[in-house]
Design a protein around this motif. Structure first.
Motif, PDB file in Angstrom:
ATOM      1  N   UNK A 125      74.930   7.650  29.241  1.00  0.00           N
ATOM      2  CA  UNK A 125      75.726   7.867  28.030  1.00  0.00           C
ATOM      3  C   UNK A 125      74.967   7.221  26.880  1.00  0.00           C
ATOM      4  N   UNK A 126      74.308   8.071  26.087  1.00  0.00           N
ATOM      5  CA  UNK A 126      73.394   7.610  25.042  1.00  0.00           C
ATOM      6  C   UNK A 126      74.204   7.157  23.837  1.00  0.00           C
ATOM      7  N   UNK A 148      70.726  14.164  32.899  1.00  0.00           N
ATOM      8  CA  UNK A 148      72.019  14.468  32.291  1.00  0.00           C
ATOM      9  C   UNK A 148      72.419  13.340  31.343  1.00  0.00           C
ATOM     10  N   UNK A 149      72.906  13.724  30.156  1.00  0.00           N
ATOM     11  CA  UNK A 149      73.381  12.726  29.206  1.00  0.00           C
ATOM     12  C   UNK A 149      74.686  13.172  28.564  1.00  0.00           C
ATOM     13  N   UNK A 150      75.436  12.198  28.108  1.00  0.00           N
ATOM     14  CA  UNK A 150      76.527  12.389  27.157  1.00  0.00           C
ATOM     15  C   UNK A 150      76.152  11.607  25.906  1.00  0.00           C
ATOM     16  N   UNK A 151      76.635  12.033  24.771  1.00  0.00           N
ATOM     17  CA  UNK A 151      76.467  11.274  23.539  1.00  0.00           C
ATOM     18  C   UNK A 151      77.761  10.540  23.235  1.00  0.00           C
ATOM     19  N   UNK A 187      72.853  15.332  18.644  1.00  0.00           N
ATOM     20  CA  UNK A 187      73.035  16.515  19.491  1.00  0.00           C
ATOM     21  C   UNK A 187      71.913  17.523  19.270  1.00  0.00           C
ATOM     22  N   UNK A 188      71.552  17.739  18.014  1.00  0.00           N
ATOM     23  CA  UNK A 188      70.466  18.672  17.692  1.00  0.00           C
ATOM     24  C   UNK A 188      69.175  18.237  18.375  1.00  0.00           C
ATOM     25  N   UNK A 189      68.897  16.951  18.308  1.00  0.00           N
ATOM     26  CA  UNK A 189      67.680  16.427  18.913  1.00  0.00           C
ATOM     27  C   UNK A 189      67.724  16.543  20.438  1.00  0.00           C
ATOM     28  N   UNK A 196      66.256  16.616  28.486  1.00  0.00           N
ATOM     29  CA  UNK A 196      67.611  16.100  28.334  1.00  0.00           C
ATOM     30  C   UNK A 196      68.597  17.236  28.535  1.00  0.00           C
ATOM     31  N   UNK A 197      69.546  17.042  29.425  1.00  0.00           N
ATOM     32  CA  UNK A 197      70.607  18.026  29.643  1.00  0.00           C
ATOM     33  C   UNK A 197      71.898  17.453  29.067  1.00  0.00           C
ATOM     34  N   UNK A 198      72.244  17.913  27.879  1.00  0.00           N
ATOM     35  CA  UNK A 198      73.429  17.406  27.192  1.00  0.00           C
ATOM     36  C   UNK A 198      74.680  18.034  27.801  1.00  0.00           C
ATOM     37  N   UNK A 199      75.502  17.186  28.448  1.00  0.00           N
ATOM     38  CA  UNK A 199      76.733  17.673  29.072  1.00  0.00           C
ATOM     39  C   UNK A 199      77.879  17.775  28.072  1.00  0.00           C
ATOM     40  N   UNK A 200      77.928  16.841  27.131  1.00  0.00           N
ATOM     41  CA  UNK A 200      79.038  16.815  26.184  1.00  0.00           C
ATOM     42  C   UNK A 200      79.072  15.509  25.438  1.00  0.00           C
ATOM     43  N   UNK A 201      80.277  15.060  25.103  1.00  0.00           N
ATOM     44  CA  UNK A 201      80.419  13.847  24.308  1.00  0.00           C
ATOM     45  C   UNK A 201      81.413  12.883  24.948  1.00  0.00           C
TER      46      UNK A 201
END
Length: 429
Positions: A125-126, A148-151, A187-189, A196-201
């Motif tokens: 979780x970044x 996998x990451x979340x922001x 998110x754009x980055x 990086x696999x953005x899962x959500x927030x």
């Protein structure tokens, strides 16, 4: 508050006599009713399943992190979140499935991120751009690796709780700010980086919260953010993590909703939303509500000081070193005599500790029967942030931790010895 007794009238914890526990394991001691922990995990799962939702109950292990606790969480098919290399190491020692681990923190070091990658932690979780820099740099060294990451975002929602427990407002050290555009830039980055696999927030608005409206507002705000990202960034989220912070009863004056009622309100809010994408999996991060009510601290009464016109001081063999919350947060607790927890109170005393601080007061106005030296006192609902925030102040060893379940007690953390206190000391001579 739930108090159970046996035929002798003694307090029982997980079916075990508290006086026997004190004799067997010594005091001070942390004792957990493991059946109560399991029941809360299952109550959360039941709500999600009744709503037909995809979900994860991710135990916020900062509340209480030991090998045994991670093992119980794994048995209950829960996820866990960790906030340090030490918590991650403990989860690894417990052989917790790394795919179900999330790594939190506002200042993860390069070494901690490397540890997480080496362990194949499921989700990082970044929290900020510095961390994004570090993570991208480490991933460049592992060609083909995708994480996998979340922001974590700060949605501008303040919880009605202690100032130190508020984390969702804009003026917070945690997360990417939404209103200034930081979150969308992150998110754009992330979406531009194939590693990086953005899962959500993710958002966490605070702790020890009694009202659902903060969670409802947070859910609405996060869904609006995800809708904007879907429309402007072509991003389809698969996870929406709403954190934790569900309040518990520390005293009879506290009247929180059942923890699962917060989840039901969140799910109803999400179900009512008109989303341009399929509803993502909903993750929550309960910590205190899982272990807080299940925990007890057993102490033995020692000295007593009576001054005419003032409440007596009744001292026990622990204090702020094993429960800092009263001194740090002005937290309130209730205590009972382990020999007869339903005994009528005959006096109001200041239940104090043995530490060399005037602020070492566990309960400022404890209503108790008259207790002689040697009596065992149980402080209730101490399962969260007692052991995890314990210290060796005044060179006192940290207490033992005992798990009690179905009438059986097992030592899961040994009491520290005096030798442990000097184990890392080096001679100057």
């Amino acid at each position: 508050m739930k108090i159970e007794t046996n035929a002798a009238g003694h307090l029982t914890i997980g079916g075990c006599d508290a006086l026997t526990l004190a004799q067997q394991f010594g005091t001070p001691a942390y004792v957990y009713d493991v059946g109560q922990i399991r029941a809360q995990f299952r109550s959360f799962a039941k709500v999600f399943e009744a709503h037909g939702a995809k979900y994860a109950v991710s135990y916020a292990s900062k509340a209480f992190a030991t090998v045994a606790m991670y093992q119980v969480a794994a048995q209950e098919n829960a996820h866990v979140d960790v906030v340090s290399g030490g918590e991650l190491y403990t989860a690894q020692a417990a052989q917790f499935p790394m795919a179900h681990v999330s790594f939190h923190g506002n200042n993860k070091s390069k070494a901690e991120l490397a540890q997480a990658l080496e362990a194949h932690v499921g989700t990082i979780i970044v929290d900020n751009f510095h961390e994004l820099d570090l993570l991208e740099g480490l991933l460049k060294l592992q060609e083909g690796r995708v994480q996998n990451i979340l922001l974590r975002v700060t949605p501008g929602i303040s919880a009605h709780t202690h100032a130190y427990d508020q984390t969702g407002q804009t003026d917070s050290k945690f997360g990417f700010d939404v209103d200034s555009g930081q979150a969308k830039a992150a998110a754009t980055r992330a979406l531009a980086n194939p590693q990086l696999h953005l899962l959500g927030i993710h958002a966490h608005i605070g702790s020890q919260i009694f009202e659902v409206k903060g969670f409802v507002a947070a859910a609405q705000r996060l869904l609006a953010i995800l809708t904007d990202w879907h429309d402007s960034l072509a991003f389809t989220p698969t996870v929406l993590n709403l954190g934790g912070g569900f309040g518990i009863a520390y005293t009879n004056a506290d009247d929180p909703l059942p923890a699962e009622a917060f989840v039901a309100a969140i799910l109803d809010t999400i179900a009512a939303a008109d989303l341009p994408f399929d509803t993502p999996a909903i993750w929550i991060e309960p910590g205190r509500s899982i272990v807080g009510p299940a925990g007890y601290q057993l102490y033995t009464v020692g000295s007593r000081k009576d001054v005419p016109g003032l409440a007596p001081f009744v001292a026990v063999d622990g204090g702020m070193g094993d429960n800092i919350r009263p001194a740090l947060y002005q937290a309130d607790y209730e205590a009972v005599a382990a020999a007869d927890p339903h005994a009528a109170s005959t006096e109001t005393v200041r239940l104090v500790g043995k530490y060399c601080e005037s602020g070492d007061i566990l309960i400022d106005q404890a209503k108790l029967p008259h207790l002689e030296a040697g009596a065992v006192v149980a402080v209730l609902a101490t399962g969260a942030y007692g052991y995890s925030m314990a210290s060796n102040y005044n060179r006192n060893p940290r207490p033992a931790v005992v798990f009690a379940e179905n009438g059986q007690a097992k030592l899961v953390v040994r009491r520290e010895s005096y030798a442990d206190l000097t184990r890392n000391d080096l001679s100057y001579l």
